[in-house]
Design an enzyme around this catalytic site. Structure first.
Site, short mmCIF file in Angstrom:
data_model
loop_
_atom_site.label_atom_id
_atom_site.label_comp_id
_atom_site.label_asym_id
_atom_site.label_seq_id
_atom_site.Cartn_x
_atom_site.Cartn_y
_atom_site.Cartn_z
N ASP A 90 0.89 -1.17 0.00
CA ASP A 90 0.24 0.34 -0.26
C ASP A 90 1.02 1.63 0.43
OD1 ASP A 90 -1.77 -1.74 0.54
OD2 ASP A 90 -1.99 -1.62 2.40
N GLY A 93 2.07 2.72 -2.77
CA GLY A 93 1.86 4.25 -3.62
C GLY A 93 1.71 3.26 -4.73
N LYS A 94 1.90 2.28 -5.04
CA LYS A 94 2.94 2.01 -6.41
C LYS A 94 2.39 2.00 -7.86
CE LYS A 94 2.80 -2.57 -4.71
NZ LYS A 94 2.56 -2.05 -2.89
N LYS A 129 0.38 4.30 -8.43
CA LYS A 129 0.40 5.80 -9.36
C LYS A 129 1.35 6.18 -9.52
CE LYS A 129 1.53 10.24 -7.72
NZ LYS A 129 1.07 11.16 -7.24
N GLY A 139 -4.07 -4.23 -4.67
CA GLY A 139 -4.73 -3.04 -4.63
C GLY A 139 -4.44 -1.48 -5.31
N HIS A 140 -4.20 -1.43 -6.38
CA HIS A 140 -3.11 -0.40 -7.36
C HIS A 140 -4.20 0.59 -7.29
CE1 HIS A 140 0.53 -3.10 -7.63
NE2 HIS A 140 -0.06 -3.11 -6.29
N ARG A 176 3.15 -28.57 -7.17
CA ARG A 176 3.14 -29.06 -8.13
C ARG A 176 1.63 -30.16 -8.27
NH1 ARG A 176 8.37 -32.11 -6.91
NH2 ARG A 176 7.41 -32.25 -5.03
N GLN A 191 2.24 -5.50 -2.88
CA GLN A 191 2.59 -5.94 -1.37
C GLN A 191 3.59 -5.21 -1.40
OE1 GLN A 191 1.77 -9.54 -3.70
NE2 GLN A 191 0.10 -8.39 -3.23
N ARG A 241 -6.37 0.31 7.97
CA ARG A 241 -4.69 0.07 8.04
C ARG A 241 -4.19 0.77 9.49
NH1 ARG A 241 -3.78 2.38 2.15
NH2 ARG A 241 -4.61 0.56 0.76
N LYS A 261 3.38 9.78 -0.17
CA LYS A 261 2.03 11.03 0.86
C LYS A 261 2.61 11.56 1.94
CE LYS A 261 -1.99 7.68 0.71
NZ LYS A 261 -2.47 6.76 1.23
N SER A 262 3.76 12.40 1.33
CA SER A 262 4.36 13.22 2.33
C SER A 262 3.36 14.19 3.03
CB SER A 262 5.81 14.05 1.43
OG SER A 262 6.18 13.00 0.63
P1 IMP Z 1 -2.52 -12.43 1.57
O1 IMP Z 1 -1.32 -12.11 0.75
O2 IMP Z 1 -4.20 -12.58 0.82
O3 IMP Z 1 -2.68 -13.84 2.28
O4 IMP Z 1 -2.48 -12.35 2.96
C1 IMP Z 1 -1.17 -11.88 3.80
C2 IMP Z 1 -0.91 -11.02 4.60
O5 IMP Z 1 -0.52 -9.95 3.19
C3 IMP Z 1 -2.54 -10.13 5.44
O6 IMP Z 1 -1.09 -9.35 6.30
C4 IMP Z 1 -2.37 -9.28 3.94
O7 IMP Z 1 -2.82 -8.51 5.08
C5 IMP Z 1 -1.01 -8.81 3.81
N1 IMP Z 1 -1.52 -8.09 1.90
C6 IMP Z 1 -1.65 -9.49 1.14
N2 IMP Z 1 -1.62 -8.49 -0.10
C7 IMP Z 1 -1.60 -6.79 0.48
C8 IMP Z 1 -1.09 -5.84 -0.44
O8 IMP Z 1 -1.40 -5.43 -1.75
N3 IMP Z 1 -1.17 -4.56 0.31
C9 IMP Z 1 -1.24 -4.45 1.65
N4 IMP Z 1 -0.75 -5.59 2.24
C10 IMP Z 1 -1.41 -7.13 1.46
#
Ligand code: IMP
Length: 421
Positions: A12, A14-15, A17, A39-40, A142, A222, A303, A329-330
C-alpha cells in the site's frame, strides 16, 4: 533493459500511481508476483481506478501490459477488472498479454483460504482471503492449474481432480459454509471470457523485447516486509515480493535488470496481523489513518498506522539493492506537529539496528528521533526547492540513514502531484 518498481514496507505504498506516472518511459509494464490481494490505485482526470491483477500501465495507450508467470490470477476478478477498464473506454484486448504459466485461483482456493484462517484463531495472518496462499501452495506442491491449461481439452477433468483434493482439505478443517455450484458458474463464464484474450509464453515475449532494446518496468505488488522469505514470517504473503522475484516471476535474466526503484510512505502502515514496531495505537495513529485515508483499496479494512521505521527501510533497501527511493504521501504529515522516526530498536532490551529473526516473539521497542514538522499544504508544490525547509531536512535524514537517494517525492494521489528531486 528492465527497471523494477517495488514496495519497501508492508504494501500500500502507492505503487499504482508511480507505475502509471513512469509508464511513458517504458514500452512494457509487467507484473511478476502476487494476485488480486493487491489493490493499485490510479487517479487521473478526476477519476479513481483500482487495479488488482492488471499492470498499472494499462491506461497508457502505447504501453503493453503483461501479467507474468509469477502472478496468480482469479479469472472471475480478472474478468470484472477488464470489464471496468473497457467501460472506461480503454482497449484492454490489444495491450494486455497474459502468461500461460500464471497459476489460476479456483473457487476452492478461496474457500481454503477462509477455512485455513478460521482454523488459526487468534494466530490468523489477516489474509485478504483472495485464495493467494492456497494457490501458491498448489503451485509449489505441483498440483496447480495454469492459465494455459484452460485451452486444453481435458481442462475440466484437471479442474475436478484439483477440486476433489481441496474438498477433502476443506472438510478436514470443518468448514462447510459454502455453495460451490454458485461459485463455479461465474468461474466458468470468466474462463470462457479469458479464452478470447492473448495467452502467451510471456518469457519468450519479454526476452524478445529485451533483444530489441525495449524498456520494461517490472511492477511489484505488496511490499518487501511481506516477502515470503524476508518478511515477518509467518505474517507474510506467499510470494517473493522483493527484487529476486522479478527473474523468476517474468523469466528474465538477472543481467537484464537495470535500476531498482523502491517506494515507501513517509510513515508506515500495515494491514492484517503481524509485528509492527512503530505502530501508534493512539490519537496520532488515528490522525495518520484519517489524513492518509488509510483503508484497504482491496478489502476496505482500516490500516494500522505508525511512524517511519528506518531499520526496516534500510533492510528493504539492502535486500532489493534499491538505486532510488520514491517517498509517498508526504502531504499526510503536514500539520501533525513534531514528526518522529524510528532510528533503531531495543530487542529484549538489547540495542540493535537489525530486523530480528523472531520478530513475532520478541519485544521490539522502537528508539525514536524527533524532527521539526511542517504545516504548509504540500499538494500545491511542484518543485523540490519550494518545499518547506523542515520537510526537506526530513527527506535528507531519511536518505542518509537508509543509505539511498530520494528521486521522487509524491505530495498527493494525482499524476500531477509528483515532484522530481
Ligand atoms: P494474503 O496475501 O492475501 O494471504 O495476505 C497475507 C498478508 O499480506 C495479510 O497481512 C494481508 O493483509 C497482507 N497483504 C496482502 N496483499 C496486500 C497488499 O496488496 N497490500 C497490503 N497488504 C497486503
Amino acid at each position: 533493459m528492465v527497471d523494477v518498481l517495488l514496495g519497501l514496507q508492508w504494501g500500500d505504498e502507492g505503487k499504482g500511481k508511480i507505475v502509471d506516472y513512469l509508464t511513458p518511459n517504458y514500452d512494457i509494464v509487467a507484473r511478476f508476483q502476487g494476485g488480486p490481494n493487491a489493490g493499485h490505485s490510479l487517479h487521473f482526470n478526476g477519476k479513481k481506478f483500482v487495479l488488482n491483477t492488471i499492470p498499472s500501465g494499462i491506461f497508457r495507450e502505447s504501453c503493453v501490459n503483461v501479467i507474468g508467470n509469477g502472478v496468480v490470477a482469479d479469472p472471475v476478478r480478472l474478468k470484472v477488472e477488464i470489464e471496468n477498464i473497457l467501460a472506461a473506454g480503454t482497449d484492454v484486448k490489444s495491450n494486455l498479454l497474459i502468461s500461460k504459466k500464471a497459476h489460476i485461483i479456483v473457487p476452492t482456493h478461496r474457500i481454503l483460504d477462509i477455512a485455513n484462517e478460521a482454523s488459526k484463531g487468534d494466530k490468523k495472518i489477516g489474509s485478504t482471503l483472495r485464495g493467494i496462499g492456497p494457490t501458491y501452495m498448489d503451485k509449489t506442491g505441483r498440483n496447480g492449474l495454469r492459465l494455459g491449461d484452460i485451452i486444453s481439452s481435458n481442462f475440466e477433468q484437471q479442474y475436478r481432480d484439483l477440486v476433489n483434493k481441496h474438498l477433502k482439505l476443506i472438510h478436514n478443517l470443518n468448514y462447510f459454509d459454502f455453495d460451490l455450484e454458485e461459485l463455479e458458474k461465474p468461474f466458468f463464464e470468466a474462463l470462457e471470457f479469458l479464452r478470447t484474450f492473448k495467452l502467451i509464453d510471456s518469457e519468450y515475449y519479454l526476452n524478445n523485447a529485451l533483444s530489441q532494446n525495449k524498456k520494461i518496468l517490472a511492477e511489484g505488488a505488496q511490499g518487501s516486509l511481506l516477502d515470503i522469505d524476508f518478511g515477518s514470517y509467518p505474517y507474510v504473503t506467499s510470494s517473493n515480493t522483493t527484487a529476486g522475484g522479478v527473474c523468476n516471476g517474468l523469466g528474465i535474466p538477472p543481467r537484464a535488470i537495470n535500476k531498482v526503484k523502491g517506494i515507501f510512505k513517509a510513515y508506515c502502515t500495515r494491514v492484517g496481523s503481524g509485528p509492527f514496531p512503530t505502530e501508534l495505537n493512539n490519537e496520532m495513529g488515528e490522525k495518520l489513518r484519517k489524513n492518509g485515508n488509510e483503508f484497504g483499496a482491496t478489502t476496505g479494512r482500516p490500516r494500522r498506522t505508525g511512524w517511519l521505521d528506518l531499520p526496516a527501510l534500510h533492510y528493504s533497501v539492502m535486500i532489493n539493492g534499491v538505486d532510488e527511493l520514491i517517498m509517498m504521501k508526504s502531504d499526510v504529515l503536514s500539520g501533525v506537529g513534531e514528526v518522529k522516526v524510528c532510528t533503531s530498536y531495543r530487542v529484549n532490551e538489547i540495542p540493535t539496528s537489525q530486523m530480528p529473526f523472531d520478530a513475532c516473539n520478541v519485544e521490539i521497542e522502537p528508539v525514536y528521533e524527533s524532527f521539526e514538522g511542517w504545516n504548509d499544504d504540500l499538494t500545491v508544490v511542484r518543485n523540490f526547492e519550494d518545499l518547506p525547509l523542515s520537510f526537506r531536512n526530513y527527506c535528507k535524514e531519511v536518505s542518509v540513514r537508509s543509505d539511498c537517494k530520494i528521486g521522487i517525492v509524491s505530495v498527493g494521489p494525482d499524476r500531477e502531484e509528483t515532484i522530481l528531486c
